[in-house]
Write a protein that holds these residues in place. Structure first.
Motif, PDB file in Angstrom:
ATOM      1  N   SER A 126       0.824  -1.210   0.000  1.00  0.00           N
ATOM      2  CA  SER A 126       0.000   0.000   0.000  1.00  0.00           C
ATOM      3  C   SER A 126       0.861   1.264   0.000  1.00  0.00           C
ATOM      4  CB  SER A 126      -0.897   0.009   1.235  1.00  0.00           C
ATOM      5  OG  SER A 126      -1.520   1.261   1.393  1.00  0.00           O
TER       6      SER A 126
ATOM      7  N   SER B 135      -0.764   4.205   0.578  1.00  0.00           N
ATOM      8  CA  SER B 135      -1.562   5.165   1.356  1.00  0.00           C
ATOM      9  C   SER B 135      -0.856   5.529   2.657  1.00  0.00           C
ATOM     10  CB  SER B 135      -2.944   4.580   1.667  1.00  0.00           C
ATOM     11  OG  SER B 135      -3.660   4.331   0.483  1.00  0.00           O
TER      12      SER B 135
ATOM     13  N   SER C 285      -0.254   5.973   6.430  1.00  0.00           N
ATOM     14  CA  SER C 285      -0.690   5.236   7.621  1.00  0.00           C
ATOM     15  C   SER C 285      -0.902   6.193   8.782  1.00  0.00           C
ATOM     16  CB  SER C 285       0.357   4.185   7.993  1.00  0.00           C
ATOM     17  OG  SER C 285       0.594   3.313   6.906  1.00  0.00           O
TER      18      SER C 285
ATOM     19  N   VAL D 173       0.256  -1.745   9.687  1.00  0.00           N
ATOM     20  CA  VAL D 173       0.821  -1.697   8.343  1.00  0.00           C
ATOM     21  C   VAL D 173       2.317  -1.962   8.487  1.00  0.00           C
ATOM     22  CG1 VAL D 173       1.172  -0.319   6.263  1.00  0.00           C
ATOM     23  CG2 VAL D 173      -0.890   0.030   7.654  1.00  0.00           C
TER      24      VAL D 173
ATOM     25  N   THR E 190      -3.807   1.188   9.882  1.00  0.00           N
ATOM     26  CA  THR E 190      -4.835   1.635   8.948  1.00  0.00           C
ATOM     27  C   THR E 190      -6.187   1.090   9.396  1.00  0.00           C
ATOM     28  OG1 THR E 190      -5.526   1.730   6.626  1.00  0.00           O
ATOM     29  CG2 THR E 190      -4.597  -0.346   7.396  1.00  0.00           C
TER      30      THR E 190
ATOM     31  N   ASP F 171      -8.702   1.647   6.859  1.00  0.00           N
ATOM     32  CA  ASP F 171      -9.348   1.740   5.551  1.00  0.00           C
ATOM     33  C   ASP F 171      -9.751   0.341   5.076  1.00  0.00           C
ATOM     34  OD1 ASP F 171      -9.917   1.902   2.805  1.00  0.00           O
ATOM     35  OD2 ASP F 171      -8.604   3.644   2.567  1.00  0.00           O
TER      36      ASP F 171
ATOM     37  N   LYS G 296     -10.864  -0.781   2.238  1.00  0.00           N
ATOM     38  CA  LYS G 296     -10.371  -1.141   0.910  1.00  0.00           C
ATOM     39  C   LYS G 296      -8.901  -1.547   0.972  1.00  0.00           C
ATOM     40  CE  LYS G 296     -13.597   1.754  -1.723  1.00  0.00           C
ATOM     41  NZ  LYS G 296     -13.712   2.871  -2.699  1.00  0.00           N
ATOM     42  N   GLU G 297      -8.129  -0.813   1.748  1.00  0.00           N
ATOM     43  CA  GLU G 297      -6.714  -1.152   1.907  1.00  0.00           C
ATOM     44  C   GLU G 297      -6.566  -2.509   2.585  1.00  0.00           C
ATOM     45  OE1 GLU G 297      -3.672   0.992   1.321  1.00  0.00           O
ATOM     46  OE2 GLU G 297      -5.187   1.597  -0.151  1.00  0.00           O
TER      47      GLU G 297
ATOM     48  N   LYS H 265      -7.423  -5.361   0.155  1.00  0.00           N
ATOM     49  CA  LYS H 265      -6.468  -5.538  -0.942  1.00  0.00           C
ATOM     50  C   LYS H 265      -5.108  -6.061  -0.489  1.00  0.00           C
ATOM     51  CE  LYS H 265      -4.475  -3.060  -4.885  1.00  0.00           C
ATOM     52  NZ  LYS H 265      -4.409  -1.761  -5.618  1.00  0.00           N
ATOM     53  N   TYR H 266      -4.663  -5.634   0.714  1.00  0.00           N
ATOM     54  CA  TYR H 266      -3.274  -5.893   1.107  1.00  0.00           C
ATOM     55  C   TYR H 266      -3.118  -6.802   2.328  1.00  0.00           C
ATOM     56  CZ  TYR H 266      -2.331  -1.956  -2.020  1.00  0.00           C
ATOM     57  OH  TYR H 266      -2.263  -1.132  -3.105  1.00  0.00           O
TER      58      TYR H 266
ATOM     59  N   ILE I 212      -1.393  -5.587   7.087  1.00  0.00           N
ATOM     60  CA  ILE I 212      -1.147  -5.364   5.673  1.00  0.00           C
ATOM     61  C   ILE I 212       0.298  -4.901   5.531  1.00  0.00           C
ATOM     62  CG2 ILE I 212      -3.573  -4.758   5.337  1.00  0.00           C
ATOM     63  CD1 ILE I 212      -2.633  -1.836   4.859  1.00  0.00           C
TER      64      ILE I 212
END
Length: 433
Positions: A211, A213, A215, A223, A242, A244, A246-247, A250-251, A282
């Motif tokens: 990711s 994005s 943190s 993360v 995180t 999130d 979606k994050e 995905k991760y 993640i």
């Protein structure tokens, strides 16, 4: 250090009755005199000066900054104004006073609220126990010997982590080359030609970046970043988080995922650790996630990517920026690798785990030994200045600590010399017994 229980023929007095702390001079006022003698601050040599205030062996004591720190010089020196230099040893052995001043709580005598500083009147007022000059020499000799031995042991212990690091790399190299399991193959009739050679891409799924994005300091799950990859495992300290969804979707990592550090300093780029599912997490953008296919064991891959062979490959393919290097997923996928049958991979992993468990125990023992050695010097000093190191010597040499050789006679001689030169301090007069 208490002076309540005096060793035989020792006397109680004040530090100010025995030595004088003289101020150093301003370095700026003399810095144009050219090169010459060493100029000492409280942390060592800081320049040169053409004239020495102390022309033989001497001691300097930090007055400001690292106040109370004692240094010893065997060359002429000119102390600057952040130090005191010790004067008037009155033929007492300098090593004795170096060790004594090292033990005394000078660093705790601080009146300053800004820059730490040592007030010499506070130092002069310290209670000390004084032995005869003959016993001082014996104490100094014993401490020279004992502390040199301690320092030698400490040096050897401090070399152990580097030795174990090299041993660890040697074992890893033997593991991935097949040398470590040579006997195992003979016993199990598994020839070396069963190893499959290729590139990493032949044995893994498509690697993926983490990711990008930002943190947060708090959140739902950690993360993992490059700093969390330590010695092949995940270090769960210094985490960011995180929340999130979606994050996270995905991760999210799965147990057995191998994380490769694609961007770091040249010496650290390529470090690798395995995620074992200890907690949900993640991974960040400077990491590459590697998922193995069925023919490759993730622990075996983790060890392989931390081997000297892998480090050499990383050095050869990395691209360098201003202060960081990078190895992208394509270059990682092209890593040349020889993979043994799965049963041999498991044998290699078991052997490495056994070796590294042994190495880890040795490292812990060496760390504990260093902590003990660091405290041993202070313990030896404390014993010396409680008279314990020389108790038998005093019993065997009563004539060397009595009469004109006594501590009382030494103190009277020092006091008389100070009176004759007009340097005796009022506080010192009051403390003479």
């Amino acid at each position: 250090m208490t002076t309540d229980n005096l060793p035989k023929k020792w006397i109680k007095t004040k530090l100010g009755t025995l030595i004088e702390l003289k101020y150093g001079k301003s370095l700026a006022a003399h810095s144009r005199d050219g090169i010459g003698f060493d100029v000492f601050g409280s942390n060592g040599v800081v320049g040169k000066h053409s004239t020495a205030l102390v022309n033989t062996h001497g001691l300097i004591v930090g007055r400001k900054g690292s106040h109370g720190v004692v240094n010893k010089s065997i060359a002429p020196f000119f102390p600057i104004d952040t130090t005191y230099y010790v004067d008037e040893f009155h033929q007492q052995p300098i090593n004795f006073w170096f060790y004594y001043l090292t033990l005394l709580p000078l660093t705790r005598l601080n009146r300053s609220t800004a820059i730490p500083g040592l007030n010499r009147d506070d130092a002069y007022d310290l209670d000390i126990m004084l032995p005869s000059i003959n016993e001082q020499k014996i104490i100094a000799d014993k401490l020279d010997d004992l502390l040199a031995r301690v320092e030698n042991i400490k040096t050897r212990l401090e070399n152990i982590p580097e030795i174990l690091k090299k041993f660890r790399q040697s074992v890893l190299s033997a593991a991935v080359s097949g040398e470590l399991t040579e006997e195992w193959r003979k016993e199990n009739e598994s020839p070396f030609d069963l190893w499959k050679s290729g590139i990493l891409n032949d044995f893994i799924q498509k690697p993926s970046y983490g990711s990008s994005s930002k943190s947060q300091s708090e959140g739902e799950i950690p993360v993992l970043r490059m700093g969390n990859l330590q010695r092949g495992e995940i270090d769960w300290t210094d985490l960011v988080y995180t929340s999130d969804p979606k994050e996270i979707e995905k991760y999210t990592l799965a147990s057995g995922d191998v994380l490769f550090n694609r961007t770091n300093s040249p010496e650290l780029v390529g470090k690798t650790s395995i995620y074992r599912g200890e907690r949900n997490a993640i991974y960040a953008g400077y990491l590459i996630r590697v998922k193995v296919k069925d023919s490759l064991n993730s622990d075996f891959l983790n060890y392989h990517l931390n081997s000297p062979q892998a480090k050499e490959y990383c050095l050869s393919v990395k691209s360098d920026g201003v202060s960081q290097s990078n190895i992208n997923a394509k270059k990682l996928s092209e890593y040349p690798i020889a993979v043994p049958p799965y049963s041999e991979q498991l044998e290699i992993v078991n052997k490495l785990e056994s070796f590294f468990h042994y190495i880890d125990n040795l490292e812990k023992k060496s760390t504990n030994a260093i902590l003990y050695i660091n405290s041993l010097s202070q313990s030896i000093l404390a014993k010396a200045f409680r008279g314990e190191l020389t108790a038998q010597w005093r019993e065997e040499n009563p004539d060397l600590i009595s009469g004109i050789n006594s501590a009382e006679a030494l103190l009277e001689k020092i006091t008389a010399e100070k009176l004759a030169t007009g340097t005796v301090k009022k506080r010192a007069k009051k403390s003479i017994h």
